[in-house]
Write a protein that holds these residues in place. Structure first.
Motif, mmCIF file in Angstrom:
data_model
loop_
_atom_site.group_PDB
_atom_site.id
_atom_site.type_symbol
_atom_site.label_atom_id
_atom_site.label_comp_id
_atom_site.label_asym_id
_atom_site.label_seq_id
_atom_site.Cartn_x
_atom_site.Cartn_y
_atom_site.Cartn_z
ATOM 1 N N TYR A 156 0.825 -1.203 0.000
ATOM 2 C CA TYR A 156 0.000 0.000 0.000
ATOM 3 C C TYR A 156 0.863 1.258 0.000
ATOM 4 C CZ TYR A 156 -4.207 -2.737 0.818
ATOM 5 O OH TYR A 156 -5.262 -3.609 0.681
ATOM 6 N N VAL A 159 1.929 1.813 -3.538
ATOM 7 C CA VAL A 159 0.848 2.288 -4.405
ATOM 8 C C VAL A 159 0.497 3.737 -4.083
ATOM 9 C CG1 VAL A 159 -1.581 1.985 -5.002
ATOM 10 C CG2 VAL A 159 -0.086 -0.008 -4.795
ATOM 11 N N LEU A 165 0.168 9.811 -8.522
ATOM 12 C CA LEU A 165 -1.119 9.255 -8.109
ATOM 13 C C LEU A 165 -2.070 10.360 -7.628
ATOM 14 C CD1 LEU A 165 -2.667 6.587 -7.796
ATOM 15 C CD2 LEU A 165 -1.928 6.532 -5.412
ATOM 16 N N LEU A 329 -1.990 3.201 -12.132
ATOM 17 C CA LEU A 329 -1.826 1.867 -11.564
ATOM 18 C C LEU A 329 -1.368 0.864 -12.613
ATOM 19 C CD1 LEU A 329 -4.962 1.751 -9.238
ATOM 20 C CD2 LEU A 329 -2.598 2.268 -8.631
ATOM 21 N N SER A 346 -3.489 -2.202 -5.284
ATOM 22 C CA SER A 346 -4.057 -1.185 -6.173
ATOM 23 C C SER A 346 -5.567 -1.317 -6.270
ATOM 24 C CB SER A 346 -3.436 -1.310 -7.570
ATOM 25 O OG SER A 346 -2.045 -1.131 -7.526
ATOM 26 N N SER A 350 -8.077 1.731 -5.321
ATOM 27 C CA SER A 350 -8.933 2.309 -6.357
ATOM 28 C C SER A 350 -10.419 2.199 -6.031
ATOM 29 C CB SER A 350 -8.656 1.637 -7.704
ATOM 30 O OG SER A 350 -8.999 0.264 -7.659
#
Length: 377
Positions: A156, A159, A165, A329, A346, A350
Motif C-alpha cells: 500500500y 501504491v 497518483l 496503476l 491497487s 482504487s
C-alpha cells in the motif's frame, strides 16, 4: 391450496440459497484479494491466500560471495556467508537449476577444480578452493526454505506513494463527477418525455433506446474520436465527458423511463388539472419521486467511469498530467503485470471512493432497480 403454499415455501428457500451462493462467489475472491494485498511477492507465489496464516515453502536462489569476499585459511581460499533471511528454515539446497533440491542441510559437495561447498542447517555456507577465486558474480546456491507467515503494508505504501497518483486522483474525479451528473440530467428529461408525454414516434424512440443498450462501445471509439477531432474537440475533458454521456444515456433513459411509468398516474393528472406545466410536474413531482432510480443509475455510472481505462486512454491521452488512476496503476504494474501484490493493493486503493458512493446510496439501489424492472408501458 396447501400444495401451492408448500411449493412457494420451497421456492423461497431455493431463492435464498441461490442468493447465498452468489454472495459467497463474490465475497470469497474479495477476501482473497484483501489478504493478498498484505503479502509479499514470494509468499503469493509460494502459496494461495487461504494458506497465508501458515508457513510457506519457497524455492529461490542466492549468490555466494565473490572474489572480493575471500580470505585464506590453512592454505585454502575460503568464502563464507548465509543463504537464509531471519525467520527462515532451510529444507533442501542445490548447486544447479536442474537439481535445486539435491542436497540436505549439512551435506558437503565437491565442485569442479577442487572446490568444496557446505551449507549448514542454519543457512551458513562455506566455499573452499585450493586456488584463489576469480569470479566477480558469485556462484548460485539454490535453496528451498520454510518461511513463516509474513504480512506487510509496503504494498500500500508503494501504491499510495506512486509518482503522479495524487494528480491522477484529481483527474479521475474531474472526469467522473461530470460524466455521472450530465447523463442523469439529460436522461431524466428524456425519460419523462417518453413516459408521460404524447407525441408521434414515441414507441420508435423507446425501441431505439433499447437497441442501443446492446451496441458495444468499442465499435464507436475510433469514429467518435475522429468526429471530435473534426469538430475541434480533440482530446480533453469535454470530449471524455461527452463520450461517457453518450455511452451511458441508453441505460439511464431505459431505467428512468421504466421507473417513471410506474409512478401514480392520478398525481400527474391532478397536477395538470390544477394548471401545472410539464416542467413544473417534472421538477416538483417526478424528480422527487424518482430519486431511487436516479441514485441507482448514479451508482452504476460512477462505478463504470471511475474504473474505466479504455475510454480515458482514447479520449483523454497518456501524458503524465492526463492519466487517470487506472492509468497510473497500470504503469505501476509494469509491462508484464506480474506484481500480484501491487495489483491486489491497487485494487483496494482504487475502490475506496466507489465504496463510499455505493454505501451512501445503496438503500435506493434495490428499490430503484426493482421498480424500473417490473413497471413499464
Amino acid at each position: 391450496m396447501d400444495n401451492i403454499a408448500g411449493t412457494r415455501a420451497r421456492l423461497v428457500w431455493a431463492v435464498n440459497l441461490a442468493a447465498a451462493v452468489l454472495v459467497i462467489l463474490w465475497v470469497v475472491p474479495t477476501i482473497g484479494l484483501l489478504v493478498s494485498s498484505f503479502r509479499d511477492r514470494d509468499q503469493i507465489t509460494a502459496s494461495g491466500w487461504w494458506r497465508a496464516a501458515f508457513p510457506a515453502t519457497i524455492s529461490s536462489f542466492v549468490r555466494a560471495g565473490t572474489a572480493q569476499d575471500q580470505f585464506q585459511e590453512n592454505g585454502l581460499w575460503v568464502i563464507e556467508g548465509n543463504v537464509l533471511e531471519p525467520g527462515q528454515g532451510l529444507e533442501r539446497w542445490g548447486t544447479s537449476s536442474r537439481a535445486p533440491e539435491a542436497y540436505a542441510p549439512g551435506e558437503t559437495v565437491d565442485l569442479k577444480d577442487g572446490e568444496v561447498i557446505t551449507v549448514a542447517p542454519d543457512g551458513g555456507y562455506r566455499l573452499t578452493a585450493p586456488q584463489e577465486f576469480t569470479n566477480t558474480r558469485g556462484m548460485r546456491i539454490f535453496i528451498t526454505t520454510t518461511t513463516p507467515p509474513r504480512f506487510t503494508t509496503d504494498n500500500y505504501a508503494r501504491v499510495i506513494g506512486a509518482e503522479g497518483l495524487g494528480r491522477a486522483f484529481l483527474n479521475t474525479m474531474t472526469v467522473t463527477i461530470p460524466a455521472t451528473v450530465i447523463p442523469i440530467l439529460i436522461a431524466a428529461f428524456a425519460a419523462y418525455a417518453l413516459a408521460w408525454m404524447q407525441f408521434p414516434g414515441r414507441a420508435l424512440l423507446v425501441a431505439a433506446v433499447v437497441g442501443l443498450l446492446v451496441v458495444p462501445l468499442q465499435l464507436s471509439l475510433i469514429p467518435l474520436l475522429r468526429f471530435h477531432n473534426e469538430i475541434g474537440l480533440g482530446k480533453g475533458y469535454l470530449g471524455i465527458w461527452l463520450a461517457h454521456t453518450g455511452f451511458g444515456l441508453p441505460l439511464a433513459i431505459y431505467l428512468l423511463r421504466n421507473y417513471m411509468v410506474g409512478l401514480p398516474k392520478e398525481i400527474i393528472e391532478s397536477a395538470r388539472v390544477d394548471g401545472a406545466t410539464e416542467f413544473q410536474i417534472f421538477r416538483r413531482i417526478i424528480l422527487p419521486l424518482s430519486f431511487p432510480a436516479l441514485a441507482s443509475f448514479a451508482i452504476f455510472q460512477f462505478l463504470w467511469v471511475w474504473n474505466d481505462l479504455l475510454v480515458a486512454t482514447v479520449f483523454l491521452g497518456n501524458r503524465p498530467d492526463q492519466l487517470v488512476m487506472t492509468g497510473v496503476l497500470r504503469e505501476l504494474l509494469g509491462s508484464r503485470g506480474g506484481d500480484w501484490e501491487i495489483l491486489a493493493a491497487s485494487a483496494f486503493v482504487s475502490i475506496a471512493v466507489p465504496l463510499l458512493v455505493f454505501f451512501a446510496l445503496q438503500k435506493y439501489l434495490v428499490r430503484g432497480l426493482l421498480a424500473g424492472s417490473v413497471k413499464g408501458g
